[in-house]
Scaffold this motif. Structure first.
Motif, PDB file in Angstrom:
ATOM      1  N   GLN A  98      39.873 -23.653 -69.330  1.00  0.00           N
ATOM      2  CA  GLN A  98      39.093 -22.559 -68.843  1.00  0.00           C
ATOM      3  C   GLN A  98      37.685 -23.124 -69.269  1.00  0.00           C
ATOM      4  N   GLY A  99      37.519 -24.205 -70.066  1.00  0.00           N
ATOM      5  CA  GLY A  99      36.366 -24.405 -70.391  1.00  0.00           C
ATOM      6  C   GLY A  99      35.800 -25.792 -69.675  1.00  0.00           C
ATOM      7  N   VAL A 100      36.691 -26.105 -68.633  1.00  0.00           N
ATOM      8  CA  VAL A 100      35.966 -27.202 -67.539  1.00  0.00           C
ATOM      9  C   VAL A 100      34.720 -26.187 -66.807  1.00  0.00           C
ATOM     10  N   ASP A 101      33.656 -27.110 -66.529  1.00  0.00           N
ATOM     11  CA  ASP A 101      32.493 -26.071 -65.967  1.00  0.00           C
ATOM     12  C   ASP A 101      32.306 -26.389 -64.532  1.00  0.00           C
ATOM     13  N   THR A 102      31.229 -25.779 -64.273  1.00  0.00           N
ATOM     14  CA  THR A 102      30.686 -26.067 -62.575  1.00  0.00           C
ATOM     15  C   THR A 102      30.248 -27.592 -62.450  1.00  0.00           C
ATOM     16  N   GLU A 103      29.906 -28.094 -63.218  1.00  0.00           N
ATOM     17  CA  GLU A 103      29.219 -29.491 -63.030  1.00  0.00           C
ATOM     18  C   GLU A 103      30.249 -30.631 -62.898  1.00  0.00           C
ATOM     19  N   PHE A 104      31.442 -30.458 -63.849  1.00  0.00           N
ATOM     20  CA  PHE A 104      32.665 -31.379 -63.693  1.00  0.00           C
ATOM     21  C   PHE A 104      33.126 -31.227 -62.264  1.00  0.00           C
ATOM     22  N   ALA A 105      33.473 -29.820 -62.158  1.00  0.00           N
ATOM     23  CA  ALA A 105      34.080 -29.461 -60.922  1.00  0.00           C
ATOM     24  C   ALA A 105      33.428 -30.226 -59.595  1.00  0.00           C
ATOM     25  N   ARG A 106      32.111 -29.949 -59.657  1.00  0.00           N
ATOM     26  CA  ARG A 106      31.216 -30.561 -58.536  1.00  0.00           C
ATOM     27  C   ARG A 106      31.189 -32.005 -58.363  1.00  0.00           C
ATOM     28  N   GLU A 107      31.234 -32.457 -59.634  1.00  0.00           N
ATOM     29  CA  GLU A 107      31.267 -33.941 -59.579  1.00  0.00           C
ATOM     30  C   GLU A 107      32.545 -34.614 -59.382  1.00  0.00           C
ATOM     31  N   GLU A 108      33.620 -34.006 -59.517  1.00  0.00           N
ATOM     32  CA  GLU A 108      34.958 -34.438 -58.716  1.00  0.00           C
ATOM     33  C   GLU A 108      34.972 -34.461 -57.520  1.00  0.00           C
ATOM     34  N   GLY A 109      34.200 -33.698 -56.690  1.00  0.00           N
ATOM     35  CA  GLY A 109      34.027 -34.158 -55.361  1.00  0.00           C
ATOM     36  C   GLY A 109      35.053 -33.501 -54.356  1.00  0.00           C
ATOM     37  N   GLU A 110      35.638 -32.711 -54.882  1.00  0.00           N
ATOM     38  CA  GLU A 110      36.902 -32.260 -53.847  1.00  0.00           C
ATOM     39  C   GLU A 110      36.663 -30.890 -53.372  1.00  0.00           C
ATOM     40  N   GLY A 111      37.188 -30.740 -52.064  1.00  0.00           N
ATOM     41  CA  GLY A 111      36.800 -29.323 -51.385  1.00  0.00           C
ATOM     42  C   GLY A 111      35.411 -28.842 -51.212  1.00  0.00           C
ATOM     43  N   ASP A 112      35.299 -27.615 -51.445  1.00  0.00           N
ATOM     44  CA  ASP A 112      33.865 -27.108 -51.385  1.00  0.00           C
ATOM     45  C   ASP A 112      32.835 -27.207 -52.552  1.00  0.00           C
ATOM     46  N   LEU A 113      33.348 -28.190 -53.875  1.00  0.00           N
ATOM     47  CA  LEU A 113      32.794 -28.528 -54.947  1.00  0.00           C
ATOM     48  C   LEU A 113      32.516 -27.457 -55.753  1.00  0.00           C
ATOM     49  N   SER A 114      33.253 -26.205 -55.546  1.00  0.00           N
ATOM     50  CA  SER A 114      33.002 -25.251 -56.452  1.00  0.00           C
ATOM     51  C   SER A 114      34.058 -24.830 -57.607  1.00  0.00           C
ATOM     52  N   LEU A 115      33.557 -24.430 -58.762  1.00  0.00           N
ATOM     53  CA  LEU A 115      34.710 -24.473 -59.910  1.00  0.00           C
ATOM     54  C   LEU A 115      35.836 -23.526 -59.577  1.00  0.00           C
ATOM     55  N   ASP A 116      35.785 -22.402 -58.508  1.00  0.00           N
ATOM     56  CA  ASP A 116      36.759 -21.702 -58.045  1.00  0.00           C
ATOM     57  C   ASP A 116      37.820 -22.713 -57.404  1.00  0.00           C
ATOM     58  N   TYR A 117      37.421 -23.442 -56.634  1.00  0.00           N
ATOM     59  CA  TYR A 117      38.193 -24.692 -55.723  1.00  0.00           C
ATOM     60  C   TYR A 117      39.056 -25.397 -56.580  1.00  0.00           C
ATOM     61  N   ARG A 138      39.409 -24.914 -59.805  1.00  0.00           N
ATOM     62  CA  ARG A 138      40.513 -23.990 -61.071  1.00  0.00           C
ATOM     63  C   ARG A 138      41.867 -23.814 -59.901  1.00  0.00           C
ATOM     64  N   GLU A 139      41.574 -23.320 -58.651  1.00  0.00           N
ATOM     65  CA  GLU A 139      42.673 -23.179 -57.750  1.00  0.00           C
ATOM     66  C   GLU A 139      43.497 -24.207 -57.575  1.00  0.00           C
ATOM     67  N   GLY A 140      43.022 -25.242 -57.327  1.00  0.00           N
ATOM     68  CA  GLY A 140      43.839 -26.409 -56.742  1.00  0.00           C
ATOM     69  C   GLY A 140      44.443 -27.134 -58.002  1.00  0.00           C
ATOM     70  N   HIS A 141      43.861 -27.161 -59.327  1.00  0.00           N
ATOM     71  CA  HIS A 141      44.457 -27.770 -60.212  1.00  0.00           C
ATOM     72  C   HIS A 141      45.295 -26.932 -61.228  1.00  0.00           C
ATOM     73  N   TRP A 142      45.270 -25.521 -60.883  1.00  0.00           N
ATOM     74  CA  TRP A 142      46.492 -24.608 -61.562  1.00  0.00           C
ATOM     75  C   TRP A 142      47.669 -24.808 -60.526  1.00  0.00           C
ATOM     76  N   ARG A 143      47.496 -24.954 -59.383  1.00  0.00           N
ATOM     77  CA  ARG A 143      48.621 -25.289 -58.625  1.00  0.00           C
ATOM     78  C   ARG A 143      49.206 -26.776 -59.144  1.00  0.00           C
ATOM     79  N   PHE A 144      48.314 -27.595 -59.401  1.00  0.00           N
ATOM     80  CA  PHE A 144      48.793 -28.974 -59.657  1.00  0.00           C
ATOM     81  C   PHE A 144      49.678 -28.823 -60.978  1.00  0.00           C
ATOM     82  N   PHE A 145      48.993 -28.211 -61.952  1.00  0.00           N
ATOM     83  CA  PHE A 145      49.513 -28.171 -63.347  1.00  0.00           C
ATOM     84  C   PHE A 145      50.775 -27.399 -63.340  1.00  0.00           C
TER      85      PHE A 145
END
Length: 74
Positions: free
Chosen positions: A15-34, A36-43
């Motif tokens: 829950q502490g992963v922030d918008t900046e980290f999600a954007r810098e990862e460069g996947e999907g639409d770069l949003s934190l929601d994207y 979280r959804e993708g990584h929740w499925r993966f985990f």
């Protein structure tokens, strides 16, 4: 083939992963929601293999890196 250099390693709970980290990862639409959804499925899939389930407070190791060298395509 590529050579990467780790530039930062931090730990956060899921829950502490922030918008900046999600954007810098460069996947999907770069949003934190994207992220979280993708990584929740993966985990969920990965942890199920060892009889566990993801939680919002599970610890994650978050790595930032830069590409030092990338082999040109043939």
């Amino acid at each position: 083939m590529a050579v990467v250099e780790t530039t930062e390693v931090t730990t956060h709970n899921y829950q502490g992963v922030d918008t900046e980290f999600a954007r810098e990862e460069g996947e999907g639409d770069l949003s934190l929601d994207y992220w979280r959804e993708g990584h929740w499925r993966f985990f969920g899939r990965t942890l199920a293999q060892i009889g566990k389930t993801p939680t919002l407070d599970m610890p994650l190791v978050c790595e930032k890196f830069r590409v030092v060298y990338k082999q040109p395509a043939p």
